[in-house]
Enzyme design. Structure first.
Site, mmCIF file in Angstrom:
data_model
loop_
_atom_site.group_PDB
_atom_site.id
_atom_site.type_symbol
_atom_site.label_atom_id
_atom_site.label_comp_id
_atom_site.label_asym_id
_atom_site.label_seq_id
_atom_site.Cartn_x
_atom_site.Cartn_y
_atom_site.Cartn_z
ATOM 1 N N TYR A 79 45.007 6.513 6.731
ATOM 2 C CA TYR A 79 45.881 5.591 7.478
ATOM 3 C C TYR A 79 47.268 6.207 7.654
ATOM 4 O O TYR A 79 47.807 6.255 8.762
ATOM 5 C CB TYR A 79 45.955 4.283 6.692
ATOM 6 C CG TYR A 79 46.802 3.175 7.293
ATOM 7 C CD1 TYR A 79 46.202 2.080 7.904
ATOM 8 C CD2 TYR A 79 48.189 3.183 7.200
ATOM 9 C CE1 TYR A 79 46.968 1.034 8.421
ATOM 10 C CE2 TYR A 79 48.958 2.157 7.717
ATOM 11 C CZ TYR A 79 48.342 1.087 8.327
ATOM 12 O OH TYR A 79 49.111 0.062 8.833
ATOM 13 N N CYS A 80 47.836 6.699 6.573
ATOM 14 C CA CYS A 80 49.183 7.276 6.623
ATOM 15 C C CYS A 80 49.195 8.645 7.280
ATOM 16 O O CYS A 80 50.162 9.006 7.974
ATOM 17 C CB CYS A 80 49.783 7.353 5.220
ATOM 18 S SG CYS A 80 50.146 5.740 4.477
ATOM 19 N N VAL A 81 48.138 9.440 7.087
ATOM 20 C CA VAL A 81 48.080 10.756 7.723
ATOM 21 C C VAL A 81 48.166 10.606 9.233
ATOM 22 O O VAL A 81 48.963 11.278 9.909
ATOM 23 C CB VAL A 81 46.783 11.507 7.341
ATOM 24 C CG1 VAL A 81 46.632 12.767 8.188
ATOM 25 C CG2 VAL A 81 46.789 11.877 5.870
#
Length: 348
Positions: free
Chosen positions: A80-82
Protein backbone atom coordinates in the site's frame (compact mmCIF):
# COMPACT_ATOMS: atom_id res chain seq x y z
CA UNK A 1 -10.22 0.10 6.85
CA UNK A 2 -10.13 -3.16 8.81
CA UNK A 3 -11.09 -3.76 12.45
CA UNK A 4 -12.03 -0.11 13.17
CA UNK A 5 -15.32 1.78 13.14
CA UNK A 6 -15.32 4.93 10.96
CA UNK A 7 -15.61 8.28 12.72
CA UNK A 8 -18.19 10.04 10.57
CA UNK A 9 -18.47 13.41 12.28
CA UNK A 10 -15.54 15.41 13.58
CA UNK A 11 -15.99 18.58 15.63
CA UNK A 12 -13.73 21.20 13.97
CA UNK A 13 -12.80 22.59 17.39
CA UNK A 14 -11.69 19.20 18.75
CA UNK A 15 -8.07 18.06 18.57
CA UNK A 16 -8.96 15.69 15.73
CA UNK A 17 -10.68 18.56 13.92
CA UNK A 18 -7.69 20.86 14.37
CA UNK A 19 -5.29 18.21 13.05
CA UNK A 20 -7.55 17.43 10.11
CA UNK A 21 -7.69 21.14 9.24
CA UNK A 22 -3.89 21.33 9.15
CA UNK A 23 -3.64 18.13 7.10
CA UNK A 24 -6.10 19.38 4.48
CA UNK A 25 -4.28 22.70 4.26
CA UNK A 26 -0.75 21.31 3.94
CA UNK A 27 -1.26 17.77 2.63
CA UNK A 28 -4.47 18.12 0.62
CA UNK A 29 -6.38 15.10 1.89
CA UNK A 30 -6.82 13.26 5.19
CA UNK A 31 -5.54 9.87 4.08
CA UNK A 32 -6.34 6.58 5.80
CA UNK A 33 -3.08 6.32 7.81
CA UNK A 34 -4.16 9.54 9.55
CA UNK A 35 -7.80 8.47 9.91
CA UNK A 36 -6.91 5.21 11.65
CA UNK A 37 -5.32 7.28 14.45
CA UNK A 38 -8.49 9.31 15.05
CA UNK A 39 -9.70 7.14 17.99
CA UNK A 40 -6.75 8.57 19.96
CA UNK A 41 -6.44 12.27 19.04
CA UNK A 42 -3.08 12.73 20.79
CA UNK A 43 -1.52 10.01 18.64
CA UNK A 44 -3.04 11.53 15.51
CA UNK A 45 -1.37 14.84 16.42
CA UNK A 46 1.94 13.06 16.98
CA UNK A 47 1.79 11.27 13.64
CA UNK A 48 0.91 14.47 11.80
CA UNK A 49 3.82 16.30 13.43
CA UNK A 50 6.47 13.75 12.43
CA UNK A 51 5.07 13.45 8.90
CA UNK A 52 4.79 17.19 8.35
CA UNK A 53 8.09 18.27 9.89
CA UNK A 54 10.13 15.62 8.06
CA UNK A 55 8.36 15.01 4.75
CA UNK A 56 6.47 18.18 3.86
CA UNK A 57 8.90 20.89 4.98
CA UNK A 58 12.67 21.27 5.03
CA UNK A 59 15.58 21.50 2.61
CA UNK A 60 15.75 18.01 1.07
CA UNK A 61 13.67 17.76 -2.14
CA UNK A 62 10.34 16.19 -1.30
CA UNK A 63 10.57 13.71 -4.21
CA UNK A 64 13.76 12.27 -2.69
CA UNK A 65 11.98 11.90 0.64
CA UNK A 66 9.09 10.14 -1.07
CA UNK A 67 11.60 7.73 -2.63
CA UNK A 68 12.96 7.04 0.86
CA UNK A 69 9.43 6.39 2.12
CA UNK A 70 8.81 3.96 -0.76
CA UNK A 71 12.07 2.09 -0.13
CA UNK A 72 11.44 1.77 3.60
CA UNK A 73 7.93 0.52 2.84
CA UNK A 74 9.38 -2.16 0.59
CA UNK A 75 11.59 -3.43 3.43
CA UNK A 76 8.46 -3.70 5.61
CA UNK A 77 6.41 -5.58 3.01
CA UNK A 78 3.87 -2.75 2.83
CA UNK A 79 2.64 -2.66 -0.80
CA UNK A 80 0.00 0.00 0.00
CA UNK A 81 2.71 2.47 1.00
CA UNK A 82 5.16 1.41 -1.72
CA UNK A 83 2.66 2.22 -4.47
CA UNK A 84 1.62 5.58 -3.06
CA UNK A 85 5.07 6.92 -2.22
CA UNK A 86 6.71 5.54 -5.36
CA UNK A 87 4.03 7.39 -7.35
CA UNK A 88 4.71 10.58 -5.41
CA UNK A 89 8.44 10.31 -6.14
CA UNK A 90 7.56 10.52 -9.87
CA UNK A 91 10.65 8.76 -11.20
CA UNK A 92 11.21 9.46 -14.94
CA UNK A 93 11.71 5.87 -16.10
CA UNK A 94 10.06 3.23 -18.35
CA UNK A 95 9.51 1.20 -15.16
CA UNK A 96 7.84 2.66 -12.11
CA UNK A 97 9.82 3.03 -8.91
CA UNK A 98 7.35 0.65 -7.29
CA UNK A 99 8.12 -2.03 -9.89
CA UNK A 100 11.87 -1.49 -9.57
CA UNK A 101 11.66 -1.83 -5.79
CA UNK A 102 9.46 -4.92 -5.89
CA UNK A 103 11.71 -6.57 -8.47
CA UNK A 104 14.95 -5.66 -6.71
CA UNK A 105 16.12 -3.63 -9.73
CA UNK A 106 17.39 -0.54 -7.98
CA UNK A 107 20.44 -0.54 -10.27
CA UNK A 108 18.04 0.36 -13.10
CA UNK A 109 17.05 3.67 -11.48
CA UNK A 110 18.51 6.13 -13.98
CA UNK A 111 18.70 9.19 -11.71
CA UNK A 112 21.90 8.74 -9.65
CA UNK A 113 20.61 10.87 -6.76
CA UNK A 114 17.44 8.79 -6.47
CA UNK A 115 19.36 5.54 -6.92
CA UNK A 116 21.81 6.34 -4.13
CA UNK A 117 19.15 7.50 -1.67
CA UNK A 118 16.98 4.46 -2.39
CA UNK A 119 19.95 2.13 -1.89
CA UNK A 120 20.67 3.83 1.41
CA UNK A 121 17.03 3.65 2.56
CA UNK A 122 16.81 -0.06 1.72
CA UNK A 123 19.79 -0.66 4.01
CA UNK A 124 18.22 1.15 6.96
CA UNK A 125 16.04 -1.60 8.38
CA UNK A 126 18.86 -3.82 9.66
CA UNK A 127 21.68 -2.90 12.00
CA UNK A 128 24.19 -4.96 10.01
CA UNK A 129 23.48 -3.36 6.63
CA UNK A 130 22.96 0.36 7.32
CA UNK A 131 25.06 2.50 5.02
CA UNK A 132 26.28 6.08 5.38
CA UNK A 133 24.23 8.77 3.70
CA UNK A 134 25.25 8.94 0.04
CA UNK A 135 26.03 12.66 -0.13
CA UNK A 136 27.28 15.48 2.05
CA UNK A 137 23.97 16.42 3.63
CA UNK A 138 24.03 18.89 6.49
CA UNK A 139 22.99 17.67 9.92
CA UNK A 140 19.50 19.26 9.64
CA UNK A 141 19.03 17.64 6.22
CA UNK A 142 20.13 14.30 7.66
CA UNK A 143 17.55 14.75 10.41
CA UNK A 144 14.88 15.09 7.72
CA UNK A 145 15.99 11.89 5.98
CA UNK A 146 16.40 9.85 9.14
CA UNK A 147 13.07 11.23 10.33
CA UNK A 148 11.39 9.95 7.16
CA UNK A 149 12.91 6.51 7.73
CA UNK A 150 11.63 6.27 11.31
CA UNK A 151 8.24 7.76 10.40
CA UNK A 152 7.57 5.13 7.76
CA UNK A 153 8.81 2.25 9.86
CA UNK A 154 6.05 3.39 12.22
CA UNK A 155 3.37 3.96 9.57
CA UNK A 156 4.05 0.78 7.57
CA UNK A 157 3.33 -1.52 10.49
CA UNK A 158 -0.02 0.12 11.19
CA UNK A 159 -0.98 0.19 7.52
CA UNK A 160 -0.26 -3.55 7.30
CA UNK A 161 -2.66 -4.15 10.18
CA UNK A 162 -5.55 -1.82 9.36
CA UNK A 163 -5.52 -1.14 5.60
CA UNK A 164 -5.75 -3.29 2.44
CA UNK A 165 -2.79 -4.15 0.24
CA UNK A 166 -3.66 -1.43 -2.24
CA UNK A 167 -5.99 1.47 -2.90
CA UNK A 168 -6.80 -0.18 -6.23
CA UNK A 169 -8.82 -3.36 -6.91
CA UNK A 170 -6.61 -6.36 -7.63
CA UNK A 171 -7.96 -6.66 -11.21
CA UNK A 172 -6.39 -3.35 -12.29
CA UNK A 173 -3.35 -3.04 -10.04
CA UNK A 174 -0.78 -4.55 -12.38
CA UNK A 175 -2.19 -3.55 -15.75
CA UNK A 176 -2.17 -0.51 -18.00
CA UNK A 177 -5.13 1.05 -16.19
CA UNK A 178 -3.40 0.68 -12.83
CA UNK A 179 -0.28 2.41 -14.15
CA UNK A 180 -2.37 5.29 -15.46
CA UNK A 181 -4.17 5.64 -12.13
CA UNK A 182 -0.90 5.73 -10.20
CA UNK A 183 0.47 8.28 -12.66
CA UNK A 184 -2.50 10.51 -11.87
CA UNK A 185 -2.09 9.87 -8.14
CA UNK A 186 1.54 10.96 -8.38
CA UNK A 187 0.54 14.09 -10.26
CA UNK A 188 -2.10 14.93 -7.64
CA UNK A 189 0.30 14.38 -4.75
CA UNK A 190 2.89 16.57 -6.44
CA UNK A 191 0.57 19.56 -6.61
CA UNK A 192 1.67 22.23 -4.20
CA UNK A 193 4.60 20.25 -2.85
CA UNK A 194 7.12 22.81 -4.09
CA UNK A 195 5.33 25.65 -2.36
CA UNK A 196 7.11 26.92 0.74
CA UNK A 197 5.57 25.74 4.00
CA UNK A 198 6.84 27.17 7.28
CA UNK A 199 8.34 24.66 9.68
CA UNK A 200 6.80 23.98 13.04
CA UNK A 201 3.09 24.75 12.62
CA UNK A 202 2.12 21.25 13.81
CA UNK A 203 4.03 21.57 17.08
CA UNK A 204 1.42 23.54 19.00
CA UNK A 205 -0.62 20.33 19.04
CA UNK A 206 2.10 18.43 20.93
CA UNK A 207 3.64 18.72 24.40
CA UNK A 208 7.25 19.65 25.01
CA UNK A 209 9.13 16.49 25.95
CA UNK A 210 12.63 15.11 26.31
CA UNK A 211 14.09 13.61 23.15
CA UNK A 212 14.91 9.89 23.63
CA UNK A 213 18.57 8.97 23.19
CA UNK A 214 18.00 6.84 20.07
CA UNK A 215 16.46 9.89 18.38
CA UNK A 216 19.33 12.23 19.26
CA UNK A 217 20.10 12.91 15.57
CA UNK A 218 16.81 14.85 15.45
CA UNK A 219 18.34 17.53 17.69
CA UNK A 220 19.96 19.03 14.57
CA UNK A 221 16.52 20.47 13.77
CA UNK A 222 14.50 22.09 16.60
CA UNK A 223 11.20 21.37 14.84
CA UNK A 224 11.98 17.73 14.05
CA UNK A 225 13.31 17.27 17.58
CA UNK A 226 10.10 18.67 19.12
CA UNK A 227 7.94 16.56 16.81
CA UNK A 228 9.69 13.27 17.60
CA UNK A 229 9.97 13.99 21.32
CA UNK A 230 6.25 14.76 21.55
CA UNK A 231 5.32 11.76 19.41
CA UNK A 232 7.41 9.39 21.54
CA UNK A 233 6.03 10.83 24.78
CA UNK A 234 2.42 10.41 23.63
CA UNK A 235 3.07 6.83 22.56
CA UNK A 236 4.59 5.96 25.92
CA UNK A 237 1.66 7.56 27.75
CA UNK A 238 -0.92 5.59 25.77
CA UNK A 239 1.06 2.37 25.95
CA UNK A 240 1.18 2.63 29.74
CA UNK A 241 -2.56 3.36 29.91
CA UNK A 242 -3.54 0.34 27.81
CA UNK A 243 -0.88 -2.35 28.19
CA UNK A 244 0.41 -3.88 31.39
CA UNK A 245 4.05 -3.45 32.45
CA UNK A 246 4.53 -7.17 31.81
CA UNK A 247 3.45 -6.91 28.16
CA UNK A 248 5.58 -3.85 27.53
CA UNK A 249 8.57 -5.50 29.17
CA UNK A 250 8.24 -8.61 26.98
CA UNK A 251 8.03 -6.52 23.81
CA UNK A 252 10.92 -4.25 24.77
CA UNK A 253 13.12 -7.21 25.70
CA UNK A 254 12.39 -8.86 22.37
CA UNK A 255 13.13 -5.65 20.48
CA UNK A 256 16.39 -5.17 22.37
CA UNK A 257 17.56 -8.48 20.88
CA UNK A 258 16.25 -7.66 17.40
CA UNK A 259 18.67 -6.32 14.79
CA UNK A 260 16.18 -5.95 11.97
CA UNK A 261 14.62 -8.26 9.44
CA UNK A 262 11.67 -10.61 9.75
CA UNK A 263 11.43 -13.43 12.33
CA UNK A 264 11.10 -17.05 11.31
CA UNK A 265 8.06 -18.07 9.26
CA UNK A 266 4.96 -18.84 11.26
CA UNK A 267 4.02 -17.69 14.72
CA UNK A 268 5.70 -20.29 16.86
CA UNK A 269 8.24 -17.72 18.02
CA UNK A 270 5.44 -15.47 19.31
CA UNK A 271 3.83 -18.22 21.37
CA UNK A 272 7.18 -19.02 22.99
CA UNK A 273 7.76 -15.38 23.92
CA UNK A 274 4.30 -14.92 25.47
CA UNK A 275 4.20 -18.33 27.18
CA UNK A 276 4.52 -16.85 30.68
CA UNK A 277 1.95 -14.09 30.17
CA UNK A 278 -1.41 -14.67 31.80
CA UNK A 279 -5.01 -13.81 30.98
CA UNK A 280 -5.56 -10.64 28.98
CA UNK A 281 -1.81 -10.10 28.71
CA UNK A 282 -1.45 -13.08 26.41
CA UNK A 283 -3.67 -11.66 23.66
CA UNK A 284 -2.19 -8.19 24.14
CA UNK A 285 1.35 -9.52 24.00
CA UNK A 286 0.65 -11.50 20.84
CA UNK A 287 -0.78 -8.44 19.10
CA UNK A 288 2.02 -6.13 20.20
CA UNK A 289 4.82 -8.50 19.21
CA UNK A 290 3.33 -9.15 15.79
CA UNK A 291 2.80 -5.44 15.13
CA UNK A 292 6.41 -4.74 16.08
CA UNK A 293 8.10 -7.60 14.25
CA UNK A 294 5.73 -9.19 11.70
CA UNK A 295 2.78 -6.87 11.16
CA UNK A 296 1.77 -8.56 7.90
CA UNK A 297 0.96 -11.73 9.89
CA UNK A 298 -1.87 -10.17 11.89
CA UNK A 299 -5.31 -11.60 11.11
CA UNK A 300 -8.82 -11.57 12.54
CA UNK A 301 -8.00 -14.20 15.16
CA UNK A 302 -5.23 -12.04 16.64
CA UNK A 303 -7.59 -9.06 16.75
CA UNK A 304 -10.42 -11.12 18.27
CA UNK A 305 -8.12 -12.44 21.01
CA UNK A 306 -7.10 -8.88 21.84
CA UNK A 307 -10.68 -7.57 21.75
CA UNK A 308 -11.79 -10.24 24.21
CA UNK A 309 -10.23 -8.11 26.96
CA UNK A 310 -9.77 -4.77 25.19
CA UNK A 311 -13.02 -4.08 23.29
CA UNK A 312 -12.61 -0.49 22.05
CA UNK A 313 -11.06 0.96 18.92
CA UNK A 314 -8.98 3.30 21.05
CA UNK A 315 -7.45 0.36 22.92
CA UNK A 316 -6.64 -1.46 19.68
CA UNK A 317 -5.14 1.59 17.99
CA UNK A 318 -3.22 2.57 21.13
CA UNK A 319 -1.72 -0.87 21.67
CA UNK A 320 -0.78 -1.26 18.00
CA UNK A 321 0.64 2.26 17.80
CA UNK A 322 2.76 1.77 20.92
CA UNK A 323 4.22 -1.47 19.54
CA UNK A 324 4.85 0.05 16.12
CA UNK A 325 6.49 3.07 17.72
CA UNK A 326 8.70 0.85 19.87
CA UNK A 327 9.91 -0.99 16.76
CA UNK A 328 10.48 2.28 14.86
CA UNK A 329 12.52 3.63 17.76
CA UNK A 330 14.59 0.45 17.75
CA UNK A 331 15.28 1.02 14.05
CA UNK A 332 16.24 4.60 14.96
CA UNK A 333 18.95 3.17 17.20
CA UNK A 334 20.52 1.51 14.10
CA UNK A 335 20.96 4.80 12.26
CA UNK A 336 24.09 6.31 13.84
CA UNK A 337 26.40 4.91 11.08
CA UNK A 338 24.34 6.81 8.50
CA UNK A 339 25.80 10.05 9.87
CA UNK A 340 29.44 9.00 9.66
CA UNK A 341 30.12 10.82 6.38
CA UNK A 342 28.63 14.15 7.46
CA UNK A 343 30.95 17.08 8.09
CA UNK A 344 28.80 17.88 11.11
CA UNK A 345 26.91 14.93 12.54
CA UNK A 346 25.58 16.69 15.61
CA UNK A 347 24.67 20.26 16.43
CA UNK A 348 27.29 22.24 18.31
Amino acid sequence: MKYLHPIRRVDPSSLVGQVYTQIRHDFGVVSDPFKLHAPIPELLAGLWAIVRETTLVGQVPWALKEAVAAAVSQTNACPYCVEIHASAARLPSPSSLADLLKQGRTQDISDPAVRSIVTWALSSSQASTIKTLPASFSAPEAAELLGVVVTYHYINRLVNVFLPESLLPSLVRGGWLGKQVWKQVGHKLAQGRNEHKPAGTSLRLLPEAELPAELSWAAASPTISHAFAGWAARLEEKGAEILSPQVRLVVNEQLARWSGGVPALGRGWVEKVIADLKGADKGAGRLALLVALASFQIDERVIEDFHASYPTDAQLVGAAAWASGAAARRVASFLAPALASLPLSHPS
